[in-house]
Design a protein around this motif. Structure first.
Motif, PDB file in Angstrom:
ATOM      1  N   THR A  50     -18.423  59.413  36.053  1.00 54.63           N
ATOM      2  CA  THR A  50     -19.269  58.355  36.621  1.00 54.63           C
ATOM      3  C   THR A  50     -18.816  58.023  38.040  1.00 54.63           C
ATOM      4  N   TYR A 107     -20.207  47.898  40.831  1.00 62.61           N
ATOM      5  CA  TYR A 107     -21.509  48.494  40.545  1.00 62.61           C
ATOM      6  C   TYR A 107     -22.066  48.087  39.181  1.00 62.61           C
ATOM      7  N   GLU A 108     -23.321  47.717  39.190  1.00 66.96           N
ATOM      8  CA  GLU A 108     -24.042  47.443  37.944  1.00 66.96           C
ATOM      9  C   GLU A 108     -25.367  48.176  37.995  1.00 66.96           C
ATOM     10  N   GLY A 109     -25.855  48.570  36.862  1.00 63.69           N
ATOM     11  CA  GLY A 109     -27.164  49.208  36.817  1.00 63.69           C
ATOM     12  C   GLY A 109     -27.071  50.665  36.438  1.00 63.69           C
ATOM     13  N   GLU A 110     -28.129  51.387  36.764  1.00 64.00           N
ATOM     14  CA  GLU A 110     -28.244  52.791  36.381  1.00 64.00           C
ATOM     15  C   GLU A 110     -27.213  53.640  37.110  1.00 64.00           C
ATOM     16  N   LEU A 127     -19.240  53.743  32.822  1.00 63.30           N
ATOM     17  CA  LEU A 127     -19.326  52.890  34.010  1.00 63.30           C
ATOM     18  C   LEU A 127     -18.211  51.838  34.071  1.00 63.30           C
ATOM     19  N   ARG A 131     -15.607  51.554  37.173  1.00 59.20           N
ATOM     20  CA  ARG A 131     -15.362  50.296  37.908  1.00 59.20           C
ATOM     21  C   ARG A 131     -13.873  50.014  38.024  1.00 59.20           C
TER      22      ARG A 131
END
Ligand code: ZN
Length: 153
Positions: A50, A107-110, A127, A131
């Motif tokens: 990721t 980062y958040e989301g797809e 994810l 992070r």
């Protein structure tokens, strides 16, 4: 066969950080060392996968897009290689990497490129793990200077 240059670095002395691994013409390979070699803790595969997607997406959308050649994880799972053209200074690379880490840490989301069509193992992502990697490496490099990119340090 000859021993390749990256095997000539003494990994028992290598600490976390940003180093110039090699220069080939106008392409500079940076060693982004995120784990101390052979110290028992390594990057998790799904997290580094990721991290790779987010790193590549951010770097290739930055103002340095024309200088970015390649980014990818090391097989030993202690870091990444980042290849750029020498149109970027060490200071600019360090600055970009700080931005990359801050971007990933928050980062958040797809996850970009996370589909069966776009990726070779699209179910193997993490994810929250990526992070944590961004936050941890961001801390390692927060006071990094161009002088520190030589392996001798
Ligand atoms: Zn992928």
């Amino acid at each position: 066969m000859k021993k390749i240059a990256s095997f000539c670095v003494d990994h028992t002395k290598l600490k976390k950080g940003i180093y110039v691994s090699r220069v080939d013409g106008d392409v500079v390979t940076y060693d982004l060392r995120m784990c101390t070699p052979n110290a028992g803790s390594y990057l998790e595969n799904a997290a580094q996968h990721t991290f790779e997607h987010l790193f590549a997406t951010y770097a290739r959308n930055s103002k340095y897009t024309d200088s970015v050649v390649y980014v990818g994880p090391m097989g030993c799972r202690t870091g990444f290689y980042f290849l750029v053209r020498d149109t970027m200074s060490h200071a600019e690379v360090i600055g970009l990497l700080k931005d990359v880490c801050a971007f990933i840490a928050g980062y958040e989301g797809e996850i970009p490129g996370n589909s069966e069509v776009e990726c070779g193992n699209y179910l193997d992502h993490d994810l929250p793990g990526a992070r944590k990697m961004g936050a941890a490496f961001g801390e390692v490099i927060q006071n990094w200077t161009p002088e520190m990119t030589a392996y001798e340090n």
